[in-house]
Write a protein that holds these residues in place. Structure first.
Motif, PDB file in Angstrom:
ATOM      1  N   LEU A   8      34.751  26.470  52.806  1.00  0.00           N
ATOM      2  CA  LEU A   8      34.520  26.890  51.435  1.00  0.00           C
ATOM      3  C   LEU A   8      33.026  26.960  51.188  1.00  0.00           C
ATOM      4  CD1 LEU A   8      37.156  24.644  49.605  1.00  0.00           C
ATOM      5  CD2 LEU A   8      37.256  27.144  49.811  1.00  0.00           C
ATOM      6  N   ARG A   9      32.594  28.038  50.542  1.00  0.00           N
ATOM      7  CA  ARG A   9      31.180  28.199  50.197  1.00  0.00           C
ATOM      8  C   ARG A   9      31.063  28.564  48.731  1.00  0.00           C
ATOM      9  NH1 ARG A   9      28.108  30.121  54.478  1.00  0.00           N
ATOM     10  NH2 ARG A   9      26.299  29.840  53.112  1.00  0.00           N
ATOM     11  N   VAL A  10      30.060  28.027  48.056  1.00  0.00           N
ATOM     12  CA  VAL A  10      29.727  28.432  46.696  1.00  0.00           C
ATOM     13  C   VAL A  10      28.636  29.481  46.786  1.00  0.00           C
ATOM     14  CG1 VAL A  10      28.821  27.686  44.474  1.00  0.00           C
ATOM     15  CG2 VAL A  10      30.375  26.195  45.739  1.00  0.00           C
ATOM     16  N   LEU A  11      28.920  30.671  46.221  1.00  0.00           N
ATOM     17  CA  LEU A  11      28.024  31.809  46.366  1.00  0.00           C
ATOM     18  C   LEU A  11      27.877  32.536  45.036  1.00  0.00           C
ATOM     19  CD1 LEU A  11      29.658  33.170  49.638  1.00  0.00           C
ATOM     20  CD2 LEU A  11      27.438  32.035  49.510  1.00  0.00           C
ATOM     21  N   PRO A  12      26.802  33.313  44.856  1.00  0.00           N
ATOM     22  CA  PRO A  12      26.681  34.135  43.644  1.00  0.00           C
ATOM     23  C   PRO A  12      27.796  35.180  43.571  1.00  0.00           C
ATOM     24  CG  PRO A  12      24.582  33.975  44.816  1.00  0.00           C
ATOM     25  CD  PRO A  12      25.620  33.413  45.724  1.00  0.00           C
ATOM     26  N   HIS A  13      28.118  35.611  42.355  1.00  0.00           N
ATOM     27  CA  HIS A  13      29.178  36.610  42.156  1.00  0.00           C
ATOM     28  C   HIS A  13      29.001  37.845  43.025  1.00  0.00           C
ATOM     29  CE1 HIS A  13      30.789  35.376  37.905  1.00  0.00           C
ATOM     30  NE2 HIS A  13      31.086  34.512  38.851  1.00  0.00           N
ATOM     31  N   ASP A  14      27.748  38.291  43.171  1.00  0.00           N
ATOM     32  CA  ASP A  14      27.501  39.568  43.842  1.00  0.00           C
ATOM     33  C   ASP A  14      27.293  39.424  45.345  1.00  0.00           C
ATOM     34  OD1 ASP A  14      25.072  38.273  43.767  1.00  0.00           O
ATOM     35  OD2 ASP A  14      23.949  39.927  42.868  1.00  0.00           O
ATOM     36  N   HIS A  15      27.571  38.236  45.902  1.00  0.00           N
ATOM     37  CA  HIS A  15      27.377  38.050  47.341  1.00  0.00           C
ATOM     38  C   HIS A  15      28.425  38.870  48.100  1.00  0.00           C
ATOM     39  CE1 HIS A  15      25.486  35.677  50.597  1.00  0.00           C
ATOM     40  NE2 HIS A  15      26.627  35.882  51.211  1.00  0.00           N
ATOM     41  N   PRO A  16      28.001  39.751  49.017  1.00  0.00           N
ATOM     42  CA  PRO A  16      28.979  40.611  49.707  1.00  0.00           C
ATOM     43  C   PRO A  16      29.917  39.790  50.582  1.00  0.00           C
ATOM     44  CG  PRO A  16      26.803  40.814  50.710  1.00  0.00           C
ATOM     45  CD  PRO A  16      26.627  40.003  49.460  1.00  0.00           C
ATOM     46  N   HIS A  17      31.185  40.220  50.627  1.00  0.00           N
ATOM     47  CA  HIS A  17      32.143  39.521  51.484  1.00  0.00           C
ATOM     48  C   HIS A  17      32.124  40.129  52.880  1.00  0.00           C
ATOM     49  CE1 HIS A  17      34.688  42.899  50.044  1.00  0.00           C
ATOM     50  NE2 HIS A  17      35.251  42.787  51.232  1.00  0.00           N
ATOM     51  N   VAL A  18      32.551  39.340  53.852  1.00  0.00           N
ATOM     52  CA  VAL A  18      32.616  39.788  55.242  1.00  0.00           C
ATOM     53  C   VAL A  18      34.041  39.568  55.752  1.00  0.00           C
ATOM     54  CG1 VAL A  18      30.179  39.296  55.666  1.00  0.00           C
ATOM     55  CG2 VAL A  18      31.883  37.521  56.118  1.00  0.00           C
ATOM     56  N   LYS A  19      34.264  39.943  56.988  1.00  0.00           N
ATOM     57  CA  LYS A  19      35.576  39.763  57.606  1.00  0.00           C
ATOM     58  C   LYS A  19      35.981  38.288  57.540  1.00  0.00           C
ATOM     59  CE  LYS A  19      38.082  40.794  61.897  1.00  0.00           C
ATOM     60  NZ  LYS A  19      37.954  41.289  63.297  1.00  0.00           N
ATOM     61  N   HIS A  20      37.238  38.048  57.254  1.00  0.00           N
ATOM     62  CA  HIS A  20      37.844  36.709  57.161  1.00  0.00           C
ATOM     63  C   HIS A  20      37.495  35.974  55.867  1.00  0.00           C
ATOM     64  CE1 HIS A  20      39.044  37.454  61.220  1.00  0.00           C
ATOM     65  NE2 HIS A  20      37.851  37.270  61.726  1.00  0.00           N
ATOM     66  N   ASP A  21      36.810  36.629  54.919  1.00  0.00           N
ATOM     67  CA  ASP A  21      36.633  36.049  53.585  1.00  0.00           C
ATOM     68  C   ASP A  21      37.886  36.406  52.785  1.00  0.00           C
ATOM     69  OD1 ASP A  21      34.144  35.045  54.167  1.00  0.00           O
ATOM     70  OD2 ASP A  21      33.033  36.626  53.143  1.00  0.00           O
ATOM     71  N   HIS A  22      38.865  35.521  52.785  1.00  0.00           N
ATOM     72  CA  HIS A  22      40.193  35.872  52.289  1.00  0.00           C
ATOM     73  C   HIS A  22      40.374  35.688  50.785  1.00  0.00           C
ATOM     74  CE1 HIS A  22      41.230  36.341  56.403  1.00  0.00           C
ATOM     75  NE2 HIS A  22      41.218  35.049  56.693  1.00  0.00           N
ATOM     76  N   LEU A  77      30.982  31.906  42.656  1.00  0.00           N
ATOM     77  CA  LEU A  77      32.367  31.983  43.119  1.00  0.00           C
ATOM     78  C   LEU A  77      32.550  31.002  44.262  1.00  0.00           C
ATOM     79  CD1 LEU A  77      32.306  33.739  46.033  1.00  0.00           C
ATOM     80  CD2 LEU A  77      32.038  35.642  44.459  1.00  0.00           C
ATOM     81  N   LEU A  78      33.781  30.558  44.414  1.00  0.00           N
ATOM     82  CA  LEU A  78      34.154  29.685  45.530  1.00  0.00           C
ATOM     83  C   LEU A  78      34.866  30.557  46.537  1.00  0.00           C
ATOM     84  CD1 LEU A  78      34.296  26.740  46.602  1.00  0.00           C
ATOM     85  CD2 LEU A  78      36.547  26.580  45.519  1.00  0.00           C
ATOM     86  N   ARG A  79      34.271  30.728  47.723  1.00  0.00           N
ATOM     87  CA  ARG A  79      34.801  31.667  48.720  1.00  0.00           C
ATOM     88  C   ARG A  79      35.437  30.916  49.885  1.00  0.00           C
ATOM     89  NH1 ARG A  79      31.215  36.646  49.956  1.00  0.00           N
ATOM     90  NH2 ARG A  79      32.369  37.291  48.075  1.00  0.00           N
ATOM     91  N   TYR A  80      36.641  31.340  50.233  1.00  0.00           N
ATOM     92  CA  TYR A  80      37.376  30.744  51.349  1.00  0.00           C
ATOM     93  C   TYR A  80      37.335  31.687  52.543  1.00  0.00           C
ATOM     94  CZ  TYR A  80      41.170  28.720  54.094  1.00  0.00           C
ATOM     95  OH  TYR A  80      41.919  28.160  55.106  1.00  0.00           O
ATOM     96  N   HIS A  81      36.801  31.182  53.650  1.00  0.00           N
ATOM     97  CA  HIS A  81      36.648  31.943  54.894  1.00  0.00           C
ATOM     98  C   HIS A  81      37.478  31.253  55.972  1.00  0.00           C
ATOM     99  CE1 HIS A  81      34.358  34.370  57.890  1.00  0.00           C
ATOM    100  NE2 HIS A  81      34.481  33.296  58.645  1.00  0.00           N
ATOM    101  N   ASP A  82      38.333  32.000  56.661  1.00  0.00           N
ATOM    102  CA  ASP A  82      39.239  31.354  57.620  1.00  0.00           C
ATOM    103  C   ASP A  82      39.671  32.352  58.694  1.00  0.00           C
ATOM    104  OD1 ASP A  82      41.061  29.834  59.000  1.00  0.00           O
ATOM    105  OD2 ASP A  82      42.368  29.434  57.295  1.00  0.00           O
ATOM    106  N   PRO A  83      38.947  32.406  59.827  1.00  0.00           N
ATOM    107  CA  PRO A  83      39.294  33.371  60.876  1.00  0.00           C
ATOM    108  C   PRO A  83      40.722  33.238  61.394  1.00  0.00           C
ATOM    109  CG  PRO A  83      37.107  32.474  61.258  1.00  0.00           C
ATOM    110  CD  PRO A  83      37.711  31.673  60.142  1.00  0.00           C
ATOM    111  N   ARG A  84      41.231  32.008  61.516  1.00  0.00           N
ATOM    112  CA  ARG A  84      42.571  31.835  62.093  1.00  0.00           C
ATOM    113  C   ARG A  84      43.683  31.882  61.039  1.00  0.00           C
ATOM    114  NH1 ARG A  84      41.812  27.022  66.606  1.00  0.00           N
ATOM    115  NH2 ARG A  84      39.804  27.697  67.423  1.00  0.00           N
ATOM    116  N   ARG A  85      43.322  31.836  59.766  1.00  0.00           N
ATOM    117  CA  ARG A  85      44.281  31.910  58.660  1.00  0.00           C
ATOM    118  C   ARG A  85      45.349  30.812  58.753  1.00  0.00           C
ATOM    119  NH1 ARG A  85      45.080  37.349  59.949  1.00  0.00           N
ATOM    120  NH2 ARG A  85      47.321  36.934  60.002  1.00  0.00           N
TER     121      ARG A  85
END
Length: 271
Positions: free
Chosen positions: A79-93, A103-111
């Protein structure tokens, strides 16, 4: 896999910018986690205030007046805390968008993690209701450990990694606590004496507290919410040190497999 210290580090890292904040939206890019994410959450969550963030075992509980989000990081999530406009990348679900510009962003390659919603008491959820005591509380003590160990022939390492006995003692920290206690990982759990159980409880608490202080252990995937690795790996005595000198006696550390998990130990120092 993030273990208890990594999850506690995550909780402490996200609290300043997430706790007491109002949810503006939730963006679900991929609902296919370990269990499907409730796709009605974008209708349920906006306007709710995250009144508290708690940890139970390796689960994070985000509390609102209507229910709780139960989050598990799985094998590779963060989990990462990021600005609203931070671009998402692959596995940012998943993005939990807040009113404060973050925003609180959840990143998980294996899901393999989860985001579950419950409107009942989270302690009664099927994932939480059978869990043992938290290891850093007074409820986890030698008497509790010995009571659970009665007639248990299972290896002590496997025993202390059982969530119904005590939560959050993952593989890394089980190896380290057993080494510091001078206990061989294959010892039958029922063979523990009261002094040995007291020592083991103390060392489990000591190892976990030290790991939390260092921000967890980065071996493969773990990053804290700030993006920084955990540094406890630098303090490991036996974990991952197969054939390297024991820090106490200098003999080679050995490795075996117990219940499909690696066990590292010193044959001379651990009995």
């Amino acid at each position: 896999m993030p273990e208890l210290p990594e999850v506690e580090t995550t909780k402490r890292g996200i609290q300043p910018n997430v706790e007491q904040q109002t949810i503006r939206d939730i963006i679900i890019r991929d609902a296919r986690l370990r269990w499907p994410v409730d796709t009605t959450l974008p209708k349920k969550l906006p306007g709710l205030v995250i009144s508290a963030i708690r940890r139970r075992a390796k689960y994070l509980l985000l509390e609102t007046e209507r229910g709780h989000l139960i989050i598990h990081l799985g094998m590779s999530g963060n989990l990462r805390v990021l600005p609203h406009d931070h671009p998402h990348v692959k596995h940012d679900h998943i993005d939990l968008v807040l009113d404060n510009g973050y925003l609180l962003r959840y990143h998980d390659p294996r899901r393999f993690g989860c985001w579950l919603w419950t409107e009942a008491a989270p302690e009664e959820h099927d994932l939480l209701k059978t869990l043992g005591p938290e290891p850093l509380t007074d409820a986890f003590n030698a008497d509790h450990l010995l009571q659970k160990a009665q007639n248990r022939k299972v290896a002590v390492k496997t025993f202390i990694m059982t969530n119904a006995v005590v939560v959050g003692v993952g593989n890394i920290y089980a190896n380290e606590a057993l080494f510091l206690s001078g206990l061989h990982p294959t010892r039958p759990a029922h063979s523990l004496t009261h002094p040995e159980a007291e020592q083991l409880v103390d060392h489990i608490k000591q190892v976990l507290a030290a790991a939390i202080e260092q921000g967890g252990t980065t071996l493969k995937d773990f990053l804290s919410p700030s993006g920084q690795p955990g540094y406890f790996e630098q303090k490991l005595h036996v974990y991952g040190r197969d054939k390297q000198p024991c820090p106490t006696c200098g003999r080679p550390v050995q490795k075996t497999v117990l219940n499909q998990r690696a066990a590292y130990f010193c044959e001379h120092c651990q009995k």
